[in-house]
Design a protein around this motif. Sequence first.
Motif, PDB file in Angstrom:
ATOM      1  N   ASP A 242       0.856  -1.180  -0.071  1.00  0.00           N
ATOM      2  CA  ASP A 242       0.026   0.080   0.005  1.00  0.00           C
ATOM      3  C   ASP A 242       0.782   1.369   0.016  1.00  0.00           C
ATOM      4  O   ASP A 242       0.428   2.239  -0.764  1.00  0.00           O
ATOM      5  CB  ASP A 242      -0.956  -0.034   1.142  1.00  0.00           C
ATOM      6  CG  ASP A 242      -2.038  -1.115   1.118  1.00  0.00           C
ATOM      7  OD1 ASP A 242      -2.079  -1.409  -0.122  1.00  0.00           O
ATOM      8  OD2 ASP A 242      -2.822  -1.491   2.084  1.00  0.00           O
TER       9      ASP A 242
ATOM     10  N   ILE B 204       2.105   1.785  -3.445  1.00  0.00           N
ATOM     11  CA  ILE B 204       0.774   2.257  -4.100  1.00  0.00           C
ATOM     12  C   ILE B 204       0.553   3.696  -4.136  1.00  0.00           C
ATOM     13  O   ILE B 204       0.428   4.488  -5.014  1.00  0.00           O
ATOM     14  CB  ILE B 204      -0.301   1.115  -3.870  1.00  0.00           C
ATOM     15  CG1 ILE B 204      -0.115  -0.131  -4.657  1.00  0.00           C
ATOM     16  CG2 ILE B 204      -1.686   1.967  -4.989  1.00  0.00           C
ATOM     17  CD1 ILE B 204      -0.896  -1.287  -4.217  1.00  0.00           C
TER      18      ILE B 204
ATOM     19  N   CYS C 263       3.259   5.733  -5.688  1.00  0.00           N
ATOM     20  CA  CYS C 263       3.061   5.620  -7.223  1.00  0.00           C
ATOM     21  C   CYS C 263       1.827   6.444  -7.697  1.00  0.00           C
ATOM     22  O   CYS C 263       1.862   6.945  -8.643  1.00  0.00           O
ATOM     23  CB  CYS C 263       3.150   4.268  -7.800  1.00  0.00           C
ATOM     24  SG  CYS C 263       4.218   2.991  -7.744  1.00  0.00           S
ATOM     25  N   THR C 264       0.701   6.547  -6.945  1.00  0.00           N
ATOM     26  CA  THR C 264      -0.486   6.931  -7.035  1.00  0.00           C
ATOM     27  C   THR C 264       0.041   8.767  -7.023  1.00  0.00           C
ATOM     28  O   THR C 264      -0.550   9.425  -7.933  1.00  0.00           O
ATOM     29  CB  THR C 264      -1.474   7.038  -6.209  1.00  0.00           C
ATOM     30  OG1 THR C 264      -1.750   5.588  -6.294  1.00  0.00           O
ATOM     31  CG2 THR C 264      -2.885   7.655  -6.535  1.00  0.00           C
TER      32      THR C 264
ATOM     33  N   ILE D  93       2.900   7.237 -11.103  1.00  0.00           N
ATOM     34  CA  ILE D  93       3.725   6.053 -11.951  1.00  0.00           C
ATOM     35  C   ILE D  93       2.916   4.914 -12.185  1.00  0.00           C
ATOM     36  O   ILE D  93       2.034   4.764 -11.012  1.00  0.00           O
ATOM     37  CB  ILE D  93       4.833   5.448 -11.061  1.00  0.00           C
ATOM     38  CG1 ILE D  93       5.917   6.625 -10.616  1.00  0.00           C
ATOM     39  CG2 ILE D  93       5.552   4.260 -11.458  1.00  0.00           C
ATOM     40  CD1 ILE D  93       6.801   7.056 -11.692  1.00  0.00           C
TER      41      ILE D  93
ATOM     42  N   VAL E  32       0.857   1.581 -11.836  1.00  0.00           N
ATOM     43  CA  VAL E  32       0.928   0.295 -11.482  1.00  0.00           C
ATOM     44  C   VAL E  32      -0.434  -0.165 -11.654  1.00  0.00           C
ATOM     45  O   VAL E  32      -1.550   0.412 -11.418  1.00  0.00           O
ATOM     46  CB  VAL E  32       1.224   0.460  -9.884  1.00  0.00           C
ATOM     47  CG1 VAL E  32       1.320  -0.919  -9.299  1.00  0.00           C
ATOM     48  CG2 VAL E  32       2.752   1.175  -9.697  1.00  0.00           C
TER      49      VAL E  32
ATOM     50  N   PHE F 257      -1.999  -3.381  -9.568  1.00  0.00           N
ATOM     51  CA  PHE F 257      -1.620  -4.056  -8.492  1.00  0.00           C
ATOM     52  C   PHE F 257      -2.952  -4.948  -8.409  1.00  0.00           C
ATOM     53  O   PHE F 257      -4.058  -4.412  -8.022  1.00  0.00           O
ATOM     54  CB  PHE F 257      -1.510  -3.166  -7.324  1.00  0.00           C
ATOM     55  CG  PHE F 257      -1.181  -3.627  -5.982  1.00  0.00           C
ATOM     56  CD1 PHE F 257       0.031  -4.234  -5.515  1.00  0.00           C
ATOM     57  CD2 PHE F 257      -2.475  -4.016  -5.309  1.00  0.00           C
ATOM     58  CE1 PHE F 257       0.088  -5.060  -4.384  1.00  0.00           C
ATOM     59  CE2 PHE F 257      -2.269  -5.029  -3.870  1.00  0.00           C
ATOM     60  CZ  PHE F 257      -0.982  -5.470  -3.582  1.00  0.00           C
TER      61      PHE F 257
ATOM     62  N   ILE G 280      -8.179  -4.869  -7.317  1.00  0.00           N
ATOM     63  CA  ILE G 280      -7.323  -4.266  -8.269  1.00  0.00           C
ATOM     64  C   ILE G 280      -6.915  -2.627  -8.203  1.00  0.00           C
ATOM     65  O   ILE G 280      -8.220  -2.152  -7.983  1.00  0.00           O
ATOM     66  CB  ILE G 280      -7.509  -4.577  -9.851  1.00  0.00           C
ATOM     67  CG1 ILE G 280      -7.496  -6.143 -10.178  1.00  0.00           C
ATOM     68  CG2 ILE G 280      -6.681  -3.763 -10.737  1.00  0.00           C
ATOM     69  CD1 ILE G 280      -7.814  -6.610 -11.605  1.00  0.00           C
ATOM     70  N   ARG G 281      -5.741  -2.480  -8.012  1.00  0.00           N
ATOM     71  CA  ARG G 281      -5.343  -1.028  -7.518  1.00  0.00           C
ATOM     72  C   ARG G 281      -4.769  -0.620  -8.632  1.00  0.00           C
ATOM     73  O   ARG G 281      -3.737  -1.152  -9.259  1.00  0.00           O
ATOM     74  CB  ARG G 281      -4.694  -0.773  -6.395  1.00  0.00           C
ATOM     75  CG  ARG G 281      -5.622  -1.628  -5.103  1.00  0.00           C
ATOM     76  CD  ARG G 281      -5.391  -1.071  -3.844  1.00  0.00           C
ATOM     77  NE  ARG G 281      -5.717  -2.029  -2.818  1.00  0.00           N
ATOM     78  CZ  ARG G 281      -5.378  -2.798  -1.866  1.00  0.00           C
ATOM     79  NH1 ARG G 281      -4.095  -2.061  -1.349  1.00  0.00           N
ATOM     80  NH2 ARG G 281      -5.687  -3.513  -0.964  1.00  0.00           N
ATOM     81  N   ILE G 282      -4.861   0.740  -9.192  1.00  0.00           N
ATOM     82  CA  ILE G 282      -4.391   1.120 -10.318  1.00  0.00           C
ATOM     83  C   ILE G 282      -4.116   2.652  -9.842  1.00  0.00           C
ATOM     84  O   ILE G 282      -4.690   3.344  -9.090  1.00  0.00           O
ATOM     85  CB  ILE G 282      -5.395   1.359 -11.264  1.00  0.00           C
ATOM     86  CG1 ILE G 282      -5.919   0.124 -11.939  1.00  0.00           C
ATOM     87  CG2 ILE G 282      -5.016   2.221 -12.495  1.00  0.00           C
ATOM     88  CD1 ILE G 282      -7.308  -0.169 -12.664  1.00  0.00           C
ATOM     89  N   THR G 283      -2.873   3.140 -10.056  1.00  0.00           N
ATOM     90  CA  THR G 283      -2.187   4.062  -9.493  1.00  0.00           C
ATOM     91  C   THR G 283      -2.718   5.416 -10.311  1.00  0.00           C
ATOM     92  O   THR G 283      -2.643   6.509  -9.828  1.00  0.00           O
ATOM     93  CB  THR G 283      -0.781   4.081  -9.232  1.00  0.00           C
ATOM     94  OG1 THR G 283      -0.255   3.528 -10.462  1.00  0.00           O
ATOM     95  CG2 THR G 283      -0.585   2.932  -8.357  1.00  0.00           C
ATOM     96  N   VAL G 284      -2.643   5.223 -11.646  1.00  0.00           N
ATOM     97  CA  VAL G 284      -2.596   6.299 -12.421  1.00  0.00           C
ATOM     98  C   VAL G 284      -4.119   6.248 -13.185  1.00  0.00           C
ATOM     99  O   VAL G 284      -4.571   5.395 -13.862  1.00  0.00           O
ATOM    100  CB  VAL G 284      -1.729   6.353 -13.718  1.00  0.00           C
ATOM    101  CG1 VAL G 284      -2.106   7.456 -14.557  1.00  0.00           C
ATOM    102  CG2 VAL G 284      -0.387   6.405 -13.021  1.00  0.00           C
TER     103      VAL G 284
ATOM    104  N   GLN H 279      -1.492   0.737 -20.828  1.00  0.00           N
ATOM    105  CA  GLN H 279      -1.252  -0.149 -19.443  1.00  0.00           C
ATOM    106  C   GLN H 279      -2.758  -1.035 -19.612  1.00  0.00           C
ATOM    107  O   GLN H 279      -3.731  -0.671 -19.645  1.00  0.00           O
ATOM    108  CB  GLN H 279      -1.637   0.824 -18.110  1.00  0.00           C
ATOM    109  CG  GLN H 279      -1.254  -0.106 -16.932  1.00  0.00           C
ATOM    110  CD  GLN H 279      -1.649   0.780 -15.735  1.00  0.00           C
ATOM    111  OE1 GLN H 279      -2.146   1.839 -15.926  1.00  0.00           O
ATOM    112  NE2 GLN H 279      -1.009   0.378 -14.658  1.00  0.00           N
TER     113      GLN H 279
END
Lengths: 291, 750
Positions: free
Chosen positions: A246, A249, A252-253, A257, A259, A261, B681-685, B710
């Motif tokens: 976390d 993440i 990165c958020t 960047i 990701v 995950f 699912i986690r997405i950073t952008v 992506q």
Amino acid sequence: MITVSQDQQLDRRRMALKQISSNKCFGGLQKVFEHVSVELNCKMKFAVYLPPKAETGKCPALYWLSGLICTEQNFVSKSGYHQAASEHGFFVIAPDASPRGCNVKGEDESWDFGAGAGFYVDATEDPWKTNYRMYSYVTEELPQLINANFPVDPQRTSIFGHGALICALKNPGKYKSVSAFAPICNPVFCSWGKKAFSGYLGKDQSKWKAYNATHLVKSYPDSQLDILIDQGKDDRFLLDEQLLPDNFIAACTERKIPVAFRLQEGCDHSYYFISTFITDHIRHHAKYLNA
Amino acid sequence: MEEESGEELGLDRSTPKDFHFYHMDLYDSEDRPQLFPEENPRMRKEVVQAETANESTGAGDGKAQSDLREEVEELVHLYGLEDDHELGDEFVDENMPKMGVSEYPPYGMKRRDPAREQRDWRLSGEAAEAEDLGFGGWGSAGQCQDLREVYRYTHGRASEEYECYVIPEEEDEEEAADVFCVTCKTPIRAFQKVFDEHKEHEVIPLSEALESAKDEIHKNMYKLEKQIIDMENFANHLEEVFITVEENFGKQEQNFESHYNEILETLAQKYEEKIQALGEKKKERLEALYGQLVSCGENLDTCKELMETIEEMCHEEKVDFIKDAVAMADRLGKFLKTKTDVEISAQPDFEDQTLDFSDVEQLMDSINTIPAPSAPVINPQAPNSATGSSVRVCWSLYSDDTVESYQLSYRPVQDSSPGKDQAEFTVTIKETYCSVTDLVPNTQYEFWVTAHNRAGPSPSSERAVYVTAPSPPIIKTKEIRSCEEAVLICWESGNLNPVDSYTVELTQAESPEASGVTESVVGIPTCESLVQLQPGQSYIIYVRALNMGGPSVRSEPATVHTIGSYFRLNKDTCHPWLAISQDGLTIIRSERSTPRREPPPSDTRFTRCVAVMGNLIPVRGHHYWEVEVNEHLDYTVGVAFEDVPKQEDLGANCLSWCMRHTFASSRHKYEFLHNRTTPDIRITVPPKKIGILLDYENSKLSFFNVDLSQHLYTFSCQLHKFVHPCFSLEKPGCLKIHNGISMPKHVTFY
């Protein structure tokens, strides 16, 4: 480093390779070699998969960095990556996780430090600094050895596995893509990391940042890096807060960047988990290596 | 032995100078068809006799052998003699090469390979015999062979001697003329070319000359054959014309005859009538005159009687006289009172009689004209002869009829209002066809025709129904859906009445229209068609409607690009709170304080979930589209079956697969929902543009962040039916769909 001409260097390295085993697999060959590492001052084994496409041309190279307690054998025998690698035409190089048999005092005392737990850092502290230079080994020496001995395309290199995030984040542009399974994302805040880093790097925590993925992300230049991470939801090390994804993440958020995950329901920290998603990861790399 | 030696002598005699020509003369001379065509079979027969005799006796029997030998030798002798006085060497010299050359291998080769030469020699002989071409040379070679074989049987060892004589034949032929002097147009021997008068002349191999000569002859033969065929055809034609002329004149004669007879009959009848009338009139008048004469005579008698009576009275006595005189005076008075008609009641000359010959004149005229024509035969409508506003009507007349003009009448066929008479139209034309214009498209018209000449109109033909071609259909350009492999095109009929079928025509837009190949899909019964296409092309599409009369003109064109998949939003599915832009590709949920009154449930329209569906082409391939989103917007994008429950949220059932984004307390949440479940699912952008790849072949649905290439997530979904893109907006905002774009490379890995 000894100054020799490139040719001599290459010759020396080529000569130094000793084949330990070779097995036909999905049209290619799974081989294990032994060589004397300059960085690590010891004999090292690494596994390499030669895809069928390598017979006709240069292929991309994909480096796998194993986690704690692993040798080069765990990944090649348990992950089941061969079919996907054969189809996409990748060399897959899997080095050992640490130097072996260096007779460093205390190297075999615990499973999470010393032999089998090199943490892909260049140690600066005695007695480790002579041999425990895994970061330089996997990012410099080993790629040179591979490039000199196999028909790989050095421009198309990717990395995945335990130390992959650090290698990629510390070398923008060197790797086309990166992915990881249940990585230790923020070692400075977990007991594994604290133990290893204080041993290898000393008490000065500012030095640790250089091998902290969550920290490295914050200074990562704004170049494209598509990170895929799979994490088992029932991974006990996740629950023990050894991995701390976390934090990564969030970083990165914040830094935008990219990701993806994926917290995989019911999965743990085993190679059963890895083999479930290994094909996704190889496809992820294929997108960049075969683009 | 005597005979044998004698025979040899004879042979020597036949070729005193040139030994090589000996057997040529012996065996060949007889067969030259130009000289002795009738002798050929005779000779053959004799040889065959010799052979059969030979076979029956058998080679082992010495006596029989010698007998046979004698027979055969006699034969040979006979021919040798015949030859001797009939033909000279030069003659052979001239004729022989022509027979041999084309069949025999070239000179040099023969020299080197005598065995082969021998084989060839036999082969040619046998082949020629089998074919029986009737050329002297071939026949003779075969017979030569026969004779030689006979010799072999009869002589045993001795036959070898004859072989000696036979073999030189080849050499002989080789030395015969083997080239052709073009200048002199004659065959010559090769050596002659070197020192003869042909020295300066152009020569070609004899075989070549022969070939060209044959070619020439064949060409001429071909020409002649053609000419013969032409002449035969012409003769046939003449014959036909001959018959026709005979028939026509015969008909005309009959026609004249009947007309003249008619006229004569009429005249005779008229004569009879006149004569009768005249007779009656004469009788009447004579009768009248006679009556007058009779009454005149009676009067005269009465007068005379009166006179006599008066005279008698004058001689009577006074008393009597007086008495009688009074009575007489009365009688006289009465008599004189009666009128004496002296007018002639009938004139001797008759009144001026004018004869009426008008009917005769008419009859006379009718000899030169013809009877009124019979009813023409109207043809049924020829396929593809009509346009939207015109039909071409054809009919035919009986060949005997002469027609000055036709009257074509028509009226539209309408079952609906039989009481109300449709207007009839009539046109007059000279031809046996007419293009009737200014008609209504896709309408039936009834046509009938009458023929006219001086004699009058014919009866009316049967009535034929013709139909005008339909109006062009109208392509529903806004409903065109396409993908890489196909297009689904819909159109409006453009016609009130049903048409038979539709044709879709497509031309690749890249190629100029003049040379562009037009493909057609024909016989489409409905107003839509799924047409297979090549990927990455542009097509111009037209539609025509067809009926019995023919095709309509092309519809207005529609352009289709087979790049990516192209669809529009289906307004019928649209939740009332959503607005769809004019181009059908942007979904807007406005900020207004919406009356939160839920619309009634519906099967087609989303009523709870604020969603809308797209109309994806029903093709089981790859489909890719992108959706532009605002990163703070709550949205759901994905696919669903057409019959997905419209009262449920997308992804809340097993008939839909969706990616849902929710933005709450500055956190983005991404769910990949199917049957109410989602992976973690986690997405950073946060994506600004979502790529969606629907892959029927691999049963996959993948989502991508387009800007980053992506991969976000891939569903494995069992798509037993066709799915459609679906979109929903949980908060006010808008979604913009991009389609008709080619698939990015990175998505091909999923």
